[in-house]
Design a protein around this motif. Structure first.
Motif, PDB file in Angstrom:
ATOM      1  N   GLY A   1       0.788  -1.230   0.000  1.00  0.00           N
ATOM      2  CA  GLY A   1       0.000   0.000   0.000  1.00  0.00           C
ATOM      3  C   GLY A   1       0.821   1.281   0.000  1.00  0.00           C
ATOM      4  N   VAL A   2       2.172   1.135   0.028  1.00  0.00           N
ATOM      5  CA  VAL A   2       3.036   2.314   0.124  1.00  0.00           C
ATOM      6  C   VAL A   2       3.658   2.650  -1.230  1.00  0.00           C
ATOM      7  CG1 VAL A   2       5.198   3.189   1.144  1.00  0.00           C
ATOM      8  CG2 VAL A   2       3.560   1.928   2.562  1.00  0.00           C
TER       9      VAL A   2
ATOM     10  N   ILE B   1       4.549   9.117   4.481  1.00  0.00           N
ATOM     11  CA  ILE B   1       4.215   8.158   3.426  1.00  0.00           C
ATOM     12  C   ILE B   1       3.289   8.770   2.381  1.00  0.00           C
ATOM     13  CG2 ILE B   1       2.900   6.004   3.005  1.00  0.00           C
ATOM     14  CD1 ILE B   1       3.884   5.029   5.769  1.00  0.00           C
TER      15      ILE B   1
ATOM     16  N   LYS C   1       0.627   7.322  -0.150  1.00  0.00           N
ATOM     17  CA  LYS C   1      -0.087   6.037  -0.275  1.00  0.00           C
ATOM     18  C   LYS C   1      -0.235   5.586  -1.725  1.00  0.00           C
ATOM     19  CE  LYS C   1      -3.283   6.938   3.604  1.00  0.00           C
ATOM     20  NZ  LYS C   1      -4.683   6.897   4.001  1.00  0.00           N
ATOM     21  N   LYS C   2      -0.179   4.251  -1.900  1.00  0.00           N
ATOM     22  CA  LYS C   2      -0.582   3.648  -3.169  1.00  0.00           C
ATOM     23  C   LYS C   2      -2.015   3.144  -2.986  1.00  0.00           C
ATOM     24  CE  LYS C   2       2.489   0.967  -5.289  1.00  0.00           C
ATOM     25  NZ  LYS C   2       3.270  -0.269  -5.477  1.00  0.00           N
ATOM     26  N   ASP C   3      -2.258   2.619  -1.767  1.00  0.00           N
ATOM     27  CA  ASP C   3      -3.602   2.147  -1.422  1.00  0.00           C
ATOM     28  C   ASP C   3      -4.260   3.198  -0.515  1.00  0.00           C
ATOM     29  OD1 ASP C   3      -5.836   1.011  -0.306  1.00  0.00           O
ATOM     30  OD2 ASP C   3      -4.829  -0.768   0.500  1.00  0.00           O
TER      31      ASP C   3
ATOM     32  N   LEU D   1      -4.835   2.511   3.281  1.00  0.00           N
ATOM     33  CA  LEU D   1      -3.729   2.212   4.214  1.00  0.00           C
ATOM     34  C   LEU D   1      -3.865   3.061   5.479  1.00  0.00           C
ATOM     35  CD1 LEU D   1      -0.931   0.697   4.479  1.00  0.00           C
ATOM     36  CD2 LEU D   1       0.105   2.818   3.660  1.00  0.00           C
ATOM     37  N   THR D   2      -3.686   2.411   6.655  1.00  0.00           N
ATOM     38  CA  THR D   2      -3.809   3.158   7.922  1.00  0.00           C
ATOM     39  C   THR D   2      -2.463   3.196   8.662  1.00  0.00           C
ATOM     40  OG1 THR D   2      -4.307   1.208   9.266  1.00  0.00           O
ATOM     41  CG2 THR D   2      -6.178   2.298   8.187  1.00  0.00           C
TER      42      THR D   2
ATOM     43  N   PHE E   1       0.724  10.929   6.552  1.00  0.00           N
ATOM     44  CA  PHE E   1       0.480  10.699   5.121  1.00  0.00           C
ATOM     45  C   PHE E   1       0.480  12.028   4.386  1.00  0.00           C
ATOM     46  CE2 PHE E   1      -1.636   7.054   7.237  1.00  0.00           C
ATOM     47  CZ  PHE E   1      -0.902   6.018   6.644  1.00  0.00           C
TER      48      PHE E   1
END
Length: 558
Positions: free
Chosen positions: A482-483, A504, A506-508, A511-512, A535
């Protein structure tokens, strides 16, 4: 000469400019002289049990004989130790050294990934592990060259019945010992018994033989083994002894060892220097339990203590610490991370003793600069280069800078490592052709020869005295599907000096932060895990695409 080395004029009375590096050919020679001189004195205490120098002699000989006679290890082979401070530690360390072998100190909190790297990289033939961490060894041992695993319980050297009670409570009451199964593993006590059946042969140990492979993170994110020779450590023992020996009484010192012996600071300062003094080391297994630590301190007639800023700060903030009897305390040495003025001033107020700051690196065994022991008050400096040590500040072009000019701190002396184990290209990055070790720390020197750290290694994060390299944290977090992108930076933290923060992209979108932290817990030792997860939509970069960590540190969260 003193023109080039202004620090000599600031040396405390009685401290020599040079030390005799040739006095002892090895750590073993220093050890043997202490074992003879202080035979009946207590050497190490832990959990209410003390071992005399004679007992340390006896057990370490048995362990050495086991390694050579039973395991048939050859001079120079590596043996890993994975345990917190306990009586087995000095026995094993001195046994390995007496056998002419190399100690590979391993952080017991390592995850399987970190342990596997260190065992494979060092090519360790055997590992001694505390039961609490046996599961980690079980998970990786098949991927390594380790031929023999030796296991031990925390209470194994404490004696009957107390030792058995300690082991029982840890496993069944506190549930701190996960089940593990390592075929062919042997118990430490059995190894000592087997050692008795073999005579310890004479092993010729020379100054250039490697005593410790002391792993340190790298700016590359991969832990590298600093090759510390017997000469390096004998030199640092001699240097530190000359420096602190002016007010240390041979055979009478009692030192509190709360920092782990697998960390270079406690290993040399407490484990080796005070052994040379015939001192009595009180090993604290779990200094994180501050109330328990203070209770323990109240029973110890200690004369010296070493620590990092977080440890001193923790003690000062624990109820009951100010009630302790400090009448015998005369030496408090802080290192591993910057000592904060507020902590140093409060320490002096409560104990009546100045907290003296020192500076060193794994690569310098570790002491390079220490403040004078007769310092009246905290001065914000890392001190003066110790005997037989040169220090200077250089610019980007390797030119030596003058007084109060800021550049990279460089160190030269007999305590500087041989290089990084099997990494000539990494060695060449830090050791130049003239023998200067480039520390990566930005510093300046005043006209009296005192050095001050101005800025730390550009990107390194220092959590409670332990180096955390952003690359390693980033590599681990980047494994998450997800990163998209990640950067790790240090942020100020009241407790640990600095804490790790990851930023980060995110790719997803789902993501938490909790998922990121859970992933980090599986792959990184506690102090390397991010305390903060942020994020962002993008990370600041240079025109060649390098992430600007400094900007992330300086920018408020978006």
């Amino acid at each position: 000469m003193s023109q080039e080395r202004p620090w000599f004029a600031s040396y405390p009375a009685g401290v020599p400019h040079e030390i005799d590096v040739e006095e002892y050919p090895s750590i073993v020679a220093v050890l043997q002289s202490s074992l003879e001189k202080y035979r009946d004195r207590p050497a190490f205490s832990n959990m209410g049990k003390s071992l005399t120098y004679a007992e340390v002699d006896h057990y370490s000989k048995q362990f050495a004989a086991y390694l050579l006679g039973e395991l048939k290890l050859k001079k120079g082979d590596r043996v890993a130790i994975m345990m917190p401070n306990c009586l087995q530690y000095p026995i094993a360390t001195f046994g390995i050294l007496r056998a002419g072998l190399t100690v590979v100190n391993t952080n017991p909190m390592y995850t399987p990934r970190e342990l596997r790297h260190q065992l494979v990289d060092s090519g360790a033939s055997a590992i001694l592990v505390l039961d609490n961490f046996g599961k980690t060894v079980q998970d990786v041992v098949a991927d390594t060259q380790v031929k023999q695993v030796i296991t031990t319980g925390l209470g194994d050297m404490v004696g009957f019945p107390k030792g058995n009670i300690i082991n029982f409570v840890l496993k069944y009451v506190k549930k701190m010992v996960p089940d593990y199964d390592i075929p062919g593993a042997i118990r430490f006590r059995n190894a000592l018994t087997l050692g008795q059946m073999h005579a310890l042969p004479h092993v010729e140990i020379g100054p250039e033989d490697i005593a410790f492979l002391q792993y340190t993170g790298g700016t590359t994110g991969v832990a590298k083994g600093a090759m510390l020779t017997h000469r390096n450590l004998v030199a640092n023992m001699q240097q530190s002894s000359a420096w602190i020996g002016q007010n240390a009484k041979m055979g009478e010192e009692v030192i509190v060892t709360a920092l782990p012996l697998y960390h270079i600071f406690a290993l040399t300062a407490n484990g080796l220097v005070f052994m040379k003094f015939g001192g009595h080391n009180y090993l604290i297994t779990n200094p994180r339990d501050m109330p328990g630590f203070v209770k323990e301190l109240s029973k110890i007639p200690f004369t010296a203590i070493t620590g990092v800023n977080t440890l001193f700060n923790g003690l000062l903030n624990t109820p009951g610490f100010d009630k302790i009897d400090f009448s015998r305390l005369h030496l408090t040495l802080g290192g591993g991370m910057a000592v904060q003025r507020a902590v140093a001033e409060r320490w002096k107020q409560v104990t009546g003793v100045t907290l003296v700051e020192a500076y060193g690196l794994t690569e310098t065994s570790p002491a390079a600069c220490i403040n004078p022991m007769d310092l009246a008050d905290y001065n914000g400096a890392i001190g003066l280069p110790i005997s037989s040590t040169d220090a200077c500040v250089k610019d980007e072009d390797n030119k030596t800078l003058g007084v109060d000019e800021v550049g990279e701190l460089c160190i030269k002396g007999p305590q500087v490592m041989k290089g990084y184990w099997q990494r000539p290209e990494e060695t060449a990055k830090v050791l130049d052709s003239e023998g200067w070790l480039h520390t990566g720390d930005m510093a300046k020197m005043d006209e009296n020869g005192f050095f001050y750290i101005v800025d730390r290694k550009k990107d390194m994060i220092l959590v409670s005295g332990f180096n955390v390299y952003p690359n390693e944290v980033e590599d681990v977090i980047a494994l998450m599907p997800g990163v998209l992108e990640v950067a790790a930076v240090g942020v100020p933290d009241d407790k640990s000096g600095e804490a790790v923060k990851v930023v980060i992209v995110k790719k997803d979108p789902n993501l938490t932060a909790e998922q990121v932290k859970a992933h980090a817990r599986e792959n990184l030792t506690g102090y390397k895990q991010p305390k903060f997860v942020e994020f962002r939509t993008e990370l600041p970069k240079t025109n060649v695409g390098k992430i600007l960590r400094r900007e992330l540190r300086d920018q408020p969260p978006a």
